[in-house]
Write a protein that holds these residues in place. Sequence first.
Motif, short mmCIF file in Angstrom:
data_model
loop_
_atom_site.label_atom_id
_atom_site.label_comp_id
_atom_site.label_asym_id
_atom_site.label_seq_id
_atom_site.Cartn_x
_atom_site.Cartn_y
_atom_site.Cartn_z
N MET A 13 0.85 -1.19 0.00
CA MET A 13 0.00 0.00 0.00
C MET A 13 0.89 1.25 0.00
O MET A 13 0.54 2.27 0.56
CB MET A 13 -0.92 -0.07 1.23
CG MET A 13 -2.04 0.92 1.28
SD MET A 13 -3.08 0.96 -0.19
CE MET A 13 -4.23 2.22 0.32
N SER A 38 1.87 -2.34 6.03
CA SER A 38 1.77 -0.95 6.48
C SER A 38 1.96 -0.05 5.25
O SER A 38 1.49 -0.41 4.17
CB SER A 38 2.81 -0.72 7.59
OG SER A 38 2.71 0.58 8.06
N GLY A 41 8.03 2.81 2.59
CA GLY A 41 8.85 4.03 2.55
C GLY A 41 8.05 5.26 2.13
O GLY A 41 8.53 6.39 2.26
N THR A 42 6.83 5.04 1.64
CA THR A 42 6.07 6.15 1.02
C THR A 42 5.87 7.39 1.90
O THR A 42 6.08 8.50 1.43
CB THR A 42 4.75 5.59 0.46
OG1 THR A 42 5.09 4.76 -0.65
CG2 THR A 42 3.80 6.68 -0.01
N ALA A 46 10.30 12.79 0.19
CA ALA A 46 10.37 14.26 0.20
C ALA A 46 10.36 14.82 -1.22
O ALA A 46 9.89 15.92 -1.46
CB ALA A 46 11.64 14.70 0.92
N ALA A 47 10.93 14.04 -2.16
CA ALA A 47 11.14 14.57 -3.52
C ALA A 47 10.60 13.59 -4.55
O ALA A 47 10.78 12.38 -4.42
CB ALA A 47 12.64 14.73 -3.75
N CYS A 156 1.89 -10.79 3.22
CA CYS A 156 1.97 -11.85 2.21
C CYS A 156 3.21 -12.68 2.51
O CYS A 156 4.30 -12.13 2.64
CB CYS A 156 2.06 -11.22 0.81
SG CYS A 156 2.56 -12.40 -0.46
N ASP A 205 8.30 -2.51 8.22
CA ASP A 205 7.50 -3.39 7.35
C ASP A 205 8.25 -3.78 6.08
O ASP A 205 7.82 -4.67 5.35
CB ASP A 205 6.14 -2.75 7.00
CG ASP A 205 6.23 -1.35 6.43
OD1 ASP A 205 7.06 -0.58 6.94
OD2 ASP A 205 5.49 -1.01 5.50
N GLU A 365 9.60 -0.26 -6.03
CA GLU A 365 10.88 -0.82 -5.61
C GLU A 365 10.92 -2.34 -5.70
O GLU A 365 11.99 -2.94 -5.57
CB GLU A 365 11.18 -0.36 -4.18
CG GLU A 365 12.51 0.36 -4.08
CD GLU A 365 12.88 0.75 -2.67
OE1 GLU A 365 12.23 1.65 -2.12
OE2 GLU A 365 13.82 0.15 -2.13
N ALA A 381 10.36 7.54 -6.27
CA ALA A 381 8.95 7.94 -6.19
C ALA A 381 8.34 8.06 -7.59
O ALA A 381 7.25 7.54 -7.85
CB ALA A 381 8.85 9.26 -5.44
C1 FAD Z 1 13.41 7.88 4.95
C2 FAD Z 1 13.18 7.69 3.48
C3 FAD Z 1 13.17 8.78 2.63
C4 FAD Z 1 12.95 8.61 1.26
N1 FAD Z 1 12.91 9.70 0.46
C5 FAD Z 1 12.67 9.55 -0.86
C6 FAD Z 1 12.52 10.68 -1.69
O1 FAD Z 1 12.55 11.83 -1.24
N2 FAD Z 1 12.29 10.47 -3.01
C7 FAD Z 1 12.23 9.23 -3.56
O2 FAD Z 1 12.05 9.11 -4.76
N3 FAD Z 1 12.33 8.13 -2.77
C8 FAD Z 1 12.54 8.26 -1.44
N4 FAD Z 1 12.62 7.16 -0.65
C9 FAD Z 1 12.42 5.85 -1.27
C10 FAD Z 1 10.91 5.63 -1.45
O3 FAD Z 1 10.28 5.80 -0.21
C11 FAD Z 1 10.60 4.24 -1.96
O4 FAD Z 1 11.42 3.87 -3.01
C12 FAD Z 1 9.13 4.22 -2.41
O5 FAD Z 1 8.31 4.39 -1.27
C13 FAD Z 1 8.84 2.96 -3.15
O6 FAD Z 1 7.45 2.83 -3.28
P1 FAD Z 1 6.84 1.38 -3.27
O7 FAD Z 1 5.37 1.56 -3.31
O8 FAD Z 1 7.50 0.57 -4.28
O9 FAD Z 1 7.28 0.77 -1.85
P2 FAD Z 1 6.94 1.24 -0.39
O10 FAD Z 1 6.51 2.64 -0.32
O11 FAD Z 1 8.09 0.86 0.48
O12 FAD Z 1 5.67 0.34 -0.01
C14 FAD Z 1 5.78 -1.05 0.11
C15 FAD Z 1 4.46 -1.59 0.60
O13 FAD Z 1 4.50 -3.01 0.63
C16 FAD Z 1 4.11 -3.47 1.95
N5 FAD Z 1 4.76 -4.75 2.18
C17 FAD Z 1 6.08 -5.06 2.25
N6 FAD Z 1 6.24 -6.38 2.41
C18 FAD Z 1 5.00 -6.91 2.44
C19 FAD Z 1 4.50 -8.23 2.58
N7 FAD Z 1 5.31 -9.28 2.71
N8 FAD Z 1 3.17 -8.41 2.60
C20 FAD Z 1 2.30 -7.35 2.47
N9 FAD Z 1 2.72 -6.09 2.32
C21 FAD Z 1 4.05 -5.89 2.31
C22 FAD Z 1 4.53 -2.34 2.86
O14 FAD Z 1 3.88 -2.41 4.10
C23 FAD Z 1 4.09 -1.14 2.02
O15 FAD Z 1 2.71 -0.97 2.08
C24 FAD Z 1 12.78 7.31 0.72
C25 FAD Z 1 12.78 6.21 1.58
C26 FAD Z 1 12.94 6.39 2.95
C27 FAD Z 1 12.89 5.21 3.84
#
Ligand code: FAD
Length: 508
Positions: A13, A38, A41-42, A46-47, A156, A205, A365, A381
């Motif tokens: 999510m 949960s 990293g979302t 910040a950017a 999962c 998470d 990611e 992002a």
């Molecule tokens: C402190 C910090 C600052 C950041 N700043 C930036 C920034 O400024 N700009 C930028 O581009 N990127 C930034 N990033 C990286 C960015 O947050 C992530 O790359 C981005 O959130 C990826 O999105 P996503 O939806 O792929 O994964 P995520 O946002 O990480 O979401 C993953 C989801 O999968 C869920 N999940 C994980 N494993 C399981 C499982 N086994 N079963 C069920 N659910 C699961 C999690 O709970 C979550 O809901 C930052 C990261 C951090 C930690």
Amino acid sequence: MGEKEHEVIIIGMGLAALAAAARLLELGIRDIGIYAKSWGGTPFIAAINFVLPENPYGDTSEQYFKDMIAAGYRIGNKELVRDMTDHTLAGYELLRRWGVKFAENANRTKKLRHVSGHTFPRSLCSTEDLIGLEILKKMTKEFEQKGLHPRMNAECVSLLAEDGKICGITVLDSENRPENIYAPIVIAAWGGVGNLFGTSTYPPDIQGNTLAIAKKAGATLVDLEFLEYEPMVVMDPPGALGEPCPTAMLGEGGHLLNSKEERFLLRVRPQGEGGAPKTLINKQIWKEVAAGNGTPHGGVWVDLRHIDQEILEAYPWFYNRLVKNGLDPKKQLVEVGPMAHSFSGGILVDRDYQSNIKGLFAVGEACGGLHGACRCAGNAASQAVISGLLCAEAIDRQKNKVSLPGKVFSPFYASNQQIFDQYAPGIRSVAAKALGIYRDGTILSNAKAHVDAILQNEEIQKDTRTVQIAMAVSLMLEAAIKRKESRGTHMRLDFPEESPEFEREFTI
Ligand SMILES: Cc1cc2nc3c(=O)[nH]c(=O)nc-3n(C[C@H](O)[C@H](O)[C@H](O)COP(=O)(O)OP(=O)(O)OC[C@H]3O[C@@H](n4cnc5c(N)ncnc54)[C@H](O)[C@@H]3O)c2cc1C
């Protein structure tokens, strides 16, 4: 057939899941089951980068493409990068349609920041809150209104696949019992690997065991050696430990100083610190620390004292956290250093973001190959949004050609806290040591032998999570051993140069 079934399942999510679900809803696909632990990293984003027609720098999607390929040390998948940079405006418009607002200048143009790895300022933000939080709040509210209710705290633990086709997933219910949910289409939006390394900027998470879940189901993985280290993470005071100092601060005029108060980055980047790629910053910090020019906690200083108060306050999450913990960046230097951060590897996907398993898609990611050996700041992002959007459109094109699987699987999950406590911390610490900023072939091979020996131990089969953590670490070590060169975030002390022979992706 199992108790529950959906047209599409999304695991996660975070931003990639939000974008995929939003676009699926727009396209009229409503039976979407979202299962997530949960928010990943979302909330911390910040950017986020988009090339807007109104940008005042003459920026283009072609320049964005060139920046990504260059920052990725020329091994990012060019087709995926081209699709991403060509759809930059579509990604921005998707967020706008779902109510997301970005910070503006006094003349109503969008505020653009200059972050690591980009030729031009193209990074959008919010100056009231983190933009990730703004997106999350707006989109989840809209989902609620449209009747899409994600199941949170649902982990999962397995992908169900047979004969190269996805059939569904196993999730843990509120009492940790495994339950199967079936669908002909599953989107892995489960983020990166942060907590495979003990300390990381990521929330708990993001455990990284998902690599093993994908591998066990038969998915091909790519670029697992490329773990990004965030270069300027606050090391002191303890209350602000782990807070990334935005690399945009260098674009705002901040300087990095060693213990002798020298602007050491200028030795390799005379044009100034702004826009410096993260790998370069990491490398130079490491060199300063190794040369004995580090700070008390093993990092360097970032000097923000000469930046206008108003600009500092436009990064409220960072500025306020420092001030709350007794450090005023207008008056004092801030101690920063690299920490394990985001991941450029993951599930290998095609241009539809589909894996080699039919019906299994991966976005954000969770998928690999796009950023190559190093990711431009703010691009995780953007990639999460655009991959979610493109994946949803691909699913819409093929939705009538897939059907629910006929097979029923027995749900399986073994849990034994004692086994986890006995093995997992040790595996994580081996991973942190061997897969640090600088790597060495012997250390990598010894680490892999150690982890593989644990995997052979019958006892650990009593705890699925421990097995998955060990397997994920072993896969990353294998990839790091194979790449006998230094490229981007993968720096080998025993192979310090880039090698033309290795200008390709390794799949595992
Ligand atoms: C402190 C910090 C600052 C950041 N700043 C930036 C920034 O400024 N700009 C930028 O581009 N990127 C930034 N990033 C990286 C960015 O947050 C992530 O790359 C981005 O959130 C990826 O999105 P996503 O939806 O792929 O994964 P995520 O946002 O990480 O979401 C993953 C989801 O999968 C869920 N999940 C994980 N494993 C399981 C499982 N086994 N079963 C069920 N659910 C699961 C999690 O709970 C979550 O809901 C930052 C990261 C951090 C930690």
